[in-house]
Enzyme design. Structure first.
Site, PDB file in Angstrom:
ATOM      1  N   ASP A   5      -4.523   2.214  -3.169  1.00  0.00           N
ATOM      2  CA  ASP A   5      -3.285   2.756  -2.636  1.00  0.00           C
ATOM      3  C   ASP A   5      -3.326   2.791  -1.114  1.00  0.00           C
ATOM      4  O   ASP A   5      -4.265   3.320  -0.510  1.00  0.00           O
ATOM      5  CB  ASP A   5      -3.059   4.170  -3.191  1.00  0.00           C
ATOM      6  CG  ASP A   5      -1.653   4.663  -2.934  1.00  0.00           C
ATOM      7  OD1 ASP A   5      -0.733   4.177  -3.615  1.00  0.00           O
ATOM      8  OD2 ASP A   5      -1.483   5.527  -2.063  1.00  0.00           O
ATOM      9  N   ASN A   6      -2.306   2.201  -0.494  1.00  0.00           N
ATOM     10  CA  ASN A   6      -2.169   2.203   0.965  1.00  0.00           C
ATOM     11  C   ASN A   6      -3.438   1.740   1.689  1.00  0.00           C
ATOM     12  O   ASN A   6      -3.931   2.424   2.607  1.00  0.00           O
ATOM     13  CB  ASN A   6      -1.790   3.602   1.468  1.00  0.00           C
ATOM     14  CG  ASN A   6      -0.380   3.992   1.065  1.00  0.00           C
ATOM     15  OD1 ASN A   6       0.455   3.139   0.799  1.00  0.00           O
ATOM     16  ND2 ASN A   6      -0.120   5.276   1.006  1.00  0.00           N
ATOM     17  N   GLU A  34      -2.160  -2.271  -2.681  1.00  0.00           N
ATOM     18  CA  GLU A  34      -0.830  -1.669  -2.766  1.00  0.00           C
ATOM     19  C   GLU A  34      -0.376  -1.423  -1.329  1.00  0.00           C
ATOM     20  O   GLU A  34      -0.409  -0.314  -0.820  1.00  0.00           O
ATOM     21  CB  GLU A  34      -0.884  -0.371  -3.582  1.00  0.00           C
ATOM     22  CG  GLU A  34       0.480   0.201  -3.956  1.00  0.00           C
ATOM     23  CD  GLU A  34       1.027   1.160  -2.911  1.00  0.00           C
ATOM     24  OE1 GLU A  34       2.253   1.342  -2.873  1.00  0.00           O
ATOM     25  OE2 GLU A  34       0.229   1.730  -2.154  1.00  0.00           O
ATOM     26  N   LYS A 144       4.264  10.269 -11.112  1.00  0.00           N
ATOM     27  CA  LYS A 144       3.399  10.705 -10.013  1.00  0.00           C
ATOM     28  C   LYS A 144       3.163  12.212 -10.081  1.00  0.00           C
ATOM     29  O   LYS A 144       2.177  12.710  -9.532  1.00  0.00           O
ATOM     30  CB  LYS A 144       4.020  10.352  -8.662  1.00  0.00           C
ATOM     31  CG  LYS A 144       4.110   8.870  -8.375  1.00  0.00           C
ATOM     32  CD  LYS A 144       4.404   8.603  -6.916  1.00  0.00           C
ATOM     33  CE  LYS A 144       5.680   9.228  -6.445  1.00  0.00           C
ATOM     34  NZ  LYS A 144       5.940   8.975  -5.007  1.00  0.00           N
ATOM     35  N   TYR A 145       4.066  12.917 -10.745  1.00  0.00           N
ATOM     36  CA  TYR A 145       4.002  14.381 -10.747  1.00  0.00           C
ATOM     37  C   TYR A 145       3.858  14.982 -12.143  1.00  0.00           C
ATOM     38  O   TYR A 145       3.731  16.202 -12.272  1.00  0.00           O
ATOM     39  CB  TYR A 145       5.259  14.952 -10.084  1.00  0.00           C
ATOM     40  CG  TYR A 145       5.562  14.329  -8.751  1.00  0.00           C
ATOM     41  CD1 TYR A 145       4.708  14.523  -7.663  1.00  0.00           C
ATOM     42  CD2 TYR A 145       6.681  13.510  -8.573  1.00  0.00           C
ATOM     43  CE1 TYR A 145       4.973  13.934  -6.428  1.00  0.00           C
ATOM     44  CE2 TYR A 145       6.954  12.924  -7.345  1.00  0.00           C
ATOM     45  CZ  TYR A 145       6.093  13.130  -6.279  1.00  0.00           C
ATOM     46  OH  TYR A 145       6.355  12.545  -5.068  1.00  0.00           O
TER      47      TYR A 145
END
Length: 263
Positions: A5-6, A34, A144-145
């Site tokens: 991620d990132n 990503e 995501k949550y």
């Protein structure tokens, strides 16, 4: 496969060292970046070892946007391996929000045929397209949550299966740089051919999720192809004889042809 991620927010030398160390022990590991950021950083991540990368595909929906997008990918082909995700937990594009099921079908076919690698985020097969608020690209009740229990029974799954079978059976769909875009005489239709030495596939897609579109698929004179040949639609049961030149096409919203040359 590891999805990072990132990764563009970390120093490139860190990734180069980490990927080299992991691959020294596990050469089959694939690192997926990503990273939807500036082109210079996206290509740098490919150079330091990321075997695949997210792309700008989710934001490219018109014919001219897709042509520009593919042109950029072809410029990067020596070091950059694209994975065309049709959506992500963070990207619910307006095209899907407004276009409903036809838009989902269109984007699925494009992702599966333009790129050697593609993906969909859970819920795509169920046509999930409700944003957390008007104009947002965030999903309502995003995973995501929260944790969701899902069933593999979405109405889009038969099309996913047909596309994946076509990808397995046709080596032409395994490559990026063998694409030739074809004239359609209608900006709402996009068409392209992919070829290898013994396999050729033509894709024609209606980009308009609201209305049927008519046009042509203009086949140029090409070495290795006869003046006319049989084509079989891998997404349906139809087959036709298509000659070099103009071939009439009419597609309903969300409809596409995936034509194997030679039947």
């Amino acid at each position: 496969m590891f999805r990072d991620d990132n990764p563009h927010t970390k120093p490139a030398p860190f990734w180069e060292l980490l990927i080299d160390e992991v691959r020294a022990k596990h050469p089959g590991v694939i690192f997926l970046a990503e990273a939807c950021t500036r082109p210079a950083m996206m290509t740098t991540l490919g150079k330091v070892g990321f075997g695949q990368s997210y792309t700008y595909f989710t934001w490219k929906n018109t014919r001219w946007e897709l042509l520009e997008f593919m042109g950029q990918l072809l410029e990067w082909k020596e070091t950059y391996r694209p994975n065309c995700f049709a959506n992500t937990p963070d990207i619910l594009h307006e095209y899907l929000r407004a276009g409903g099921p036809p838009a989902f079908r269109t984007r699925l076919v494009l992702a599966a045929t333009l790129s050697p690698s593609y993906g969909i985020y859970s819920g795509f097969e169920q046509f999930e397209n409700v944003p957390v608020r008007e104009g947002s690209e965030e999903y309502l009740d995003s995973e995501k949550y929260e944790t969701k229990k899902r069933k593999l029974d979405g109405p889009l799954l038969p099309l996913v299966a047909a596309l994946n079978q076509a990808r397995r059976d046709n080596p032409a769909l395994h490559y990026l740089d063998n694409v030739t875009f074809l004239e359609t005489e209608n900006e709402q239709l996009i068409a392209f051919m992919k070829r290898t030495a013994d396999n050729a596939v033509i894709t024609v897609v209606n980009l308009d999720p609201f209305a049927a579109q008519e046009g042509v698929c203009l086949l140029p004179v090409s070495p290795g192809l006869p003046p006319a040949y049989r084509v079989r639609d891998l997404l349906g049961a139809d087959d036709w004889t298509w000659p070099i030149g103009r071939n009439f096409v009419r597609l309903e919203p969300g409809q596409a042809h995936l034509l194997k040359v030679g039947g």
